[in-house]
Design a protein around this motif. Structure first.
Motif, PDB file in Angstrom:
ATOM      1  N   GLN A  40       0.911  -1.066   0.073  1.00 48.18           N
ATOM      2  CA  GLN A  40      -0.194  -0.072   0.428  1.00 48.18           C
ATOM      3  C   GLN A  40       0.990   1.106   0.327  1.00 48.18           C
ATOM      4  N   GLN A  97     -10.839  -1.422  -4.299  1.00 48.81           N
ATOM      5  CA  GLN A  97     -11.916  -2.852  -3.804  1.00 48.81           C
ATOM      6  C   GLN A  97     -11.791  -3.293  -4.750  1.00 48.81           C
ATOM      7  N   THR A 121      -9.445  -6.938  -8.001  1.00 51.10           N
ATOM      8  CA  THR A 121      -8.892  -7.992  -7.827  1.00 51.10           C
ATOM      9  C   THR A 121      -7.566  -7.663  -8.919  1.00 51.10           C
ATOM     10  N   LEU A 128      -4.833 -11.667  -7.252  1.00 44.54           N
ATOM     11  CA  LEU A 128      -5.078 -10.736  -6.164  1.00 44.54           C
ATOM     12  C   LEU A 128      -5.899 -10.549  -6.070  1.00 44.54           C
ATOM     13  N   ASP A 129      -6.734 -10.241  -4.822  1.00 46.18           N
ATOM     14  CA  ASP A 129      -8.287  -9.908  -4.236  1.00 46.18           C
ATOM     15  C   ASP A 129      -7.563  -8.317  -2.817  1.00 46.18           C
ATOM     16  N   VAL A 130      -7.737  -6.985  -3.391  1.00 43.44           N
ATOM     17  CA  VAL A 130      -7.322  -6.145  -2.633  1.00 43.44           C
ATOM     18  C   VAL A 130      -8.374  -5.284  -2.325  1.00 43.44           C
ATOM     19  N   SER A 156     -10.009  -3.122   3.857  1.00 48.75           N
ATOM     20  CA  SER A 156      -8.904  -4.292   4.837  1.00 48.75           C
ATOM     21  C   SER A 156      -8.350  -5.353   4.391  1.00 48.75           C
ATOM     22  N   SER A 157      -7.541  -4.536   3.388  1.00 49.56           N
ATOM     23  CA  SER A 157      -6.680  -5.564   2.951  1.00 49.56           C
ATOM     24  C   SER A 157      -5.067  -5.380   3.524  1.00 49.56           C
ATOM     25  N   PRO A 158      -3.976  -5.979   4.239  1.00 50.94           N
ATOM     26  CA  PRO A 158      -2.770  -6.547   4.410  1.00 50.94           C
ATOM     27  C   PRO A 158      -2.211  -5.163   4.423  1.00 50.94           C
ATOM     28  N   VAL A 179       0.637  -7.527   0.377  1.00 56.92           N
ATOM     29  CA  VAL A 179       0.634  -8.819  -0.025  1.00 56.92           C
ATOM     30  C   VAL A 179       1.203  -9.150  -1.192  1.00 56.92           C
ATOM     31  N   THR A 190       1.580 -12.885  -4.038  1.00 57.92           N
ATOM     32  CA  THR A 190       0.819 -14.103  -4.647  1.00 57.92           C
ATOM     33  C   THR A 190       1.891 -15.424  -5.375  1.00 57.92           C
ATOM     34  N   TRP A 198      -1.736   1.469  -4.426  1.00 57.25           N
ATOM     35  CA  TRP A 198      -0.948   0.283  -4.232  1.00 57.25           C
ATOM     36  C   TRP A 198      -0.037   0.459  -5.584  1.00 57.25           C
TER      37      TRP A 198
END
Length: 216
Positions: free
Chosen positions: A128, A136, A138, A159-161, A164-166, A169, A171, A199
């Protein structure tokens, strides 16, 4: 009864075990090659996060196996619909480009020079840059192979962001592919909600690579 069906015939007793042993030897060699490829790939993936950013590195890593091998570090860190571009200079940290591989900086494609069974891997890390993030959706990255008849997708990372994502992220995906001389690999990013300006990709931890584990 024929000689081959005689249980006391020495040839009958030796032929079946010999065929069985040859088959077992082939499977054993194949399994060892594939296991070596998997272990080498995870070693590469595990050490990427400890490397300096590509723009600060001075030397190329040693290839984990003998034979054609390449590893590139992502260059364009924006999260948007695009063909990803990569650092390919072998003197940059985290980058290795075998002489039998070439990278086209205009098309952002990695060209294979030697046929064989290849272990292909890709790893993405997003951070972030606006906290909390407001986008919000993918983020998908597809690895495709280009041949004379066009490109075909062979591997997809997703990746879904959202808010509420950390903060970070990640993958990764791997695949075994048989590739031919002249095959071209590229990675395309697609997002479900336009540009994700809150992001960014982490360059030194977002890599793409492949190496040959068997000639055929």
């Amino acid at each position: 009864m024929g000689a081959n069906s005689d249980p006391e015939n020495p040839d009958h007793l030796s032929q079946a075990p010999a065929r069985t042993c040859r088959a077992l030897d082939w499977f054993l060699v194949t399994a060892i090659l594939l296991l070596a490829g998997v272990l080498a790939a995870y070693a590469v993936l595990g050490t990427n996060s400890a490397r300096l950013p590509a723009s600060e590195g001075l030397s190329a890593p040693r290839p984990p196996v003998q034979g054609p091998y390449a590893q590139l570090v992502v260059k364009d860190v924006l999260v948007q619909n695009q063909t990803l571009s990569w650092y390919s200079h072998p003197h940059l940290s985290g980058v290795f480009l075998d002489s039998q591989m070439t990278y086209d900086t205009e098309k952002d494609e990695l060209k294979v020079g030697v046929s064989g069974l290849y272990f292909v891997y890709a790893r993405l890390k997003l951070n972030q840059v606006v906290v909390p993030a407001y986008s919000q959706g993918t983020v998908k990255v597809s690895v495709s192979v280009g041949q004379d008849f066009g490109h075909r997708a062979v591997l997809t990372l997703s990746l879904d962001v959202g808010p509420s994502s950390p903060f970070t992220v990640t993958t990764s995906e791997t695949s075994l592919l048989f590739l031919y001389p002249g095959d071209r690999l590229r990675l395309s990013m697609n997002t479900t909600a336009g540009d994700f300006q809150d992001w960014q990709l982490v360059s030194e931890a977002s890599t793409f690579g492949l190496f040959r584990v068997a000639a055929r």
